[in-house]
Scaffold this active site. Structure first.
Site, mmCIF file in Angstrom:
data_model
loop_
_atom_site.group_PDB
_atom_site.id
_atom_site.type_symbol
_atom_site.label_atom_id
_atom_site.label_comp_id
_atom_site.label_asym_id
_atom_site.label_seq_id
_atom_site.Cartn_x
_atom_site.Cartn_y
_atom_site.Cartn_z
ATOM 1 N N ILE A 29 47.320 44.455 47.865
ATOM 2 C CA ILE A 29 46.477 43.714 48.793
ATOM 3 C C ILE A 29 46.808 42.232 48.756
ATOM 4 O O ILE A 29 46.910 41.575 49.794
ATOM 5 C CB ILE A 29 44.988 43.941 48.468
ATOM 6 C CG1 ILE A 29 44.601 45.395 48.726
ATOM 7 C CG2 ILE A 29 44.104 43.020 49.304
ATOM 8 C CD1 ILE A 29 43.183 45.744 48.270
ATOM 9 N N ASP A 48 49.848 35.596 39.577
ATOM 10 C CA ASP A 48 49.787 36.991 39.165
ATOM 11 C C ASP A 48 50.093 37.062 37.676
ATOM 12 O O ASP A 48 50.848 36.237 37.143
ATOM 13 C CB ASP A 48 50.799 37.833 39.947
ATOM 14 C CG ASP A 48 50.487 39.316 39.913
ATOM 15 O OD1 ASP A 48 49.903 39.818 40.891
ATOM 16 O OD2 ASP A 48 50.823 39.973 38.901
ATOM 17 N N ASP A 71 46.850 34.241 34.372
ATOM 18 C CA ASP A 71 45.947 35.163 33.699
ATOM 19 C C ASP A 71 44.533 34.773 34.110
ATOM 20 O O ASP A 71 44.000 33.759 33.645
ATOM 21 C CB ASP A 71 46.112 35.067 32.174
ATOM 22 C CG ASP A 71 45.204 36.021 31.412
ATOM 23 O OD1 ASP A 71 44.351 36.668 32.048
ATOM 24 O OD2 ASP A 71 45.347 36.108 30.177
ATOM 25 N N VAL A 72 43.917 35.566 35.000
ATOM 26 C CA VAL A 72 42.608 35.193 35.540
ATOM 27 C C VAL A 72 41.507 35.268 34.488
ATOM 28 O O VAL A 72 40.405 34.765 34.706
ATOM 29 C CB VAL A 72 42.217 36.062 36.752
ATOM 30 C CG1 VAL A 72 43.213 35.879 37.888
ATOM 31 C CG2 VAL A 72 42.078 37.533 36.367
ATOM 32 N N ASN A 98 41.317 37.862 44.220
ATOM 33 C CA ASN A 98 41.704 39.209 44.617
ATOM 34 C C ASN A 98 42.068 40.107 43.439
ATOM 35 O O ASN A 98 41.939 41.326 43.541
ATOM 36 C CB ASN A 98 42.899 39.122 45.588
ATOM 37 C CG ASN A 98 43.617 40.439 45.754
ATOM 38 O OD1 ASN A 98 43.125 41.356 46.406
ATOM 39 N ND2 ASN A 98 44.786 40.562 45.127
ATOM 40 N N SER A 150 34.742 45.412 46.772
ATOM 41 C CA SER A 150 35.169 46.780 47.038
ATOM 42 C C SER A 150 34.013 47.493 47.718
ATOM 43 O O SER A 150 32.851 47.090 47.581
ATOM 44 C CB SER A 150 35.506 47.499 45.728
ATOM 45 O OG SER A 150 35.680 48.890 45.913
ATOM 46 N N TYR A 163 34.241 50.037 36.759
ATOM 47 C CA TYR A 163 34.802 49.375 37.941
ATOM 48 C C TYR A 163 33.696 49.126 38.969
ATOM 49 O O TYR A 163 33.584 48.031 39.535
ATOM 50 C CB TYR A 163 35.902 50.243 38.538
ATOM 51 C CG TYR A 163 36.507 49.707 39.816
ATOM 52 C CD1 TYR A 163 37.474 48.707 39.781
ATOM 53 C CD2 TYR A 163 36.123 50.215 41.065
ATOM 54 C CE1 TYR A 163 38.037 48.216 40.954
ATOM 55 C CE2 TYR A 163 36.681 49.733 42.232
ATOM 56 C CZ TYR A 163 37.642 48.734 42.174
ATOM 57 O OH TYR A 163 38.189 48.252 43.337
ATOM 58 N N VAL A 196 42.538 51.691 49.317
ATOM 59 C CA VAL A 196 43.708 51.017 49.883
ATOM 60 C C VAL A 196 44.961 51.608 49.251
ATOM 61 O O VAL A 196 45.019 51.804 48.029
ATOM 62 C CB VAL A 196 43.641 49.495 49.644
ATOM 63 C CG1 VAL A 196 44.823 48.802 50.322
ATOM 64 C CG2 VAL A 196 42.324 48.937 50.176
#
Length: 288
Positions: A29, A48, A71-72, A98, A150, A163, A196
């Site tokens: 995505i 990423d 690294d989020v 995202n 989501s 999740y 997706v």
């Protein structure tokens, strides 16, 4: 380094010259979102966990796109990424949280480190990203913050309970921020993709009739639409919204019966765990 570009103020060119930052932008995505923003004339920075893939994606996208490791879950890494992005493309006008991961299987069998990883990436990532973005956007009295949640943020997904919890959290976070900063000049959107066609649904041979499979490009168009039209809650596919919102008006027993009839539980229940092993290893490590 960012160089200014003349803007066309027509409706079709509202994104030209925008400076867009995307997490999880090397694949799936995120990559599709980056592609469509570039095609709309925006300057884009993608981060990423796979820094090499981010750099490769940026090179293929062109238009001075930046790609770098991110690294989020690490606030220092996130802040450094935003510094690098703004030095490269200019002060960001759109931030898209995202990045996300999903483990499928019975809740009682899910390893604790997998649960923590989902919480860290899916929920703490947007929390950190939203806070850092707002610290930059608020003094400028403008910007657009997009959190990719989501359909599982509105419809529980059996077999992906943690999740689901993280995505409900992202929805609540974004709704609260929209109210808290309603007079700040910053805009907010939350995006609800169904299933997706990315590595995240590897091994899921059957889809729910409620959450049908779409392409990353379909989802990216929904994100573009959210930013271009300043829409808060966006569904991908769009027709998913009516069924889910009507279903949520039903008494609980009827709502749950309807969800089961539409096979929401089949997504994870019928997943081929061995077919998902490569994705699980990438997302959570070999000892999933």
């Amino acid at each position: 380094m960012f160089t200014n570009r003349s803007r066309n103020t027509s409706d079709t060119d509202t994104l030209r010259g925008a400076r867009v930052v995307i997490t999880g932008g090397a694949h799936g995505i995120g990559r599709a979102i980056a592609t469509q923003f570039v095609h709309a004339g925006a300057y884009v920075a993608v981060g990423d966990i796979d820094g090499h893939a981010a750099q490769q994606a940026a090179a293929e996208l062109g238009n001075d796109t930046l790609g770098t490791a991110l690294d989020v879950t690490d606030e220092a890494s996130f802040a450094s990424f935003l510094d690098t992005a703004e030095n490269a493309i200019g002060p960001m006008t759109v931030m898209i949280n995202n990045a996300g991961v999903d483990w499928m299987g019975p809740f009682h069998s899910e390893p604790s480190h997998v649960s923590r990883r989902q919480l860290d990436v899916n929920l703490m990532g947007p929390i950190i990203g939203s806070r850092l973005a707002l610290q930059r956007m608020l003094p400028r009295r403008g910007g657009h913050l997009v959190n990719v949640a989501s359909a599982a943020g509105r419809v529980p997904q059996p077999g992906s309970a943690v999740y689901t919890a993280t995505k409900f959290g992202v929805v609540g976070l974004t709704e609260a921020l929209r109210l808290e900063y309603r007079e700040s000049g910053v805009r907010f959107s939350v995006v609800h993709p169904g299933q997706v066609r990315t590595q995240m649904i590897d091994g899921t041979g059957r889809s729910s009739r409620l959450l049908r499979v779409i392409s990353p490009d379909d989802c990216a168009r929904a994100v573009i639409d959210a930013v271009r039209r300043n829409r808060f809650e966006v569904w991908a596919p769009a027709d998913q919204r009516i069924g889910i919102q009507l279903g949520n008006l039903l008494p609980r027993a009827l709502r749950e019966r309807a969800m089961l009839a539409l096979k929401v539980d089949a997504i994870a229940r019928d997943a081929d765990i061995s077919a998902r092993s490569a994705y699980h290893e990438r997302a959570f490590g070999s000892d999933r």
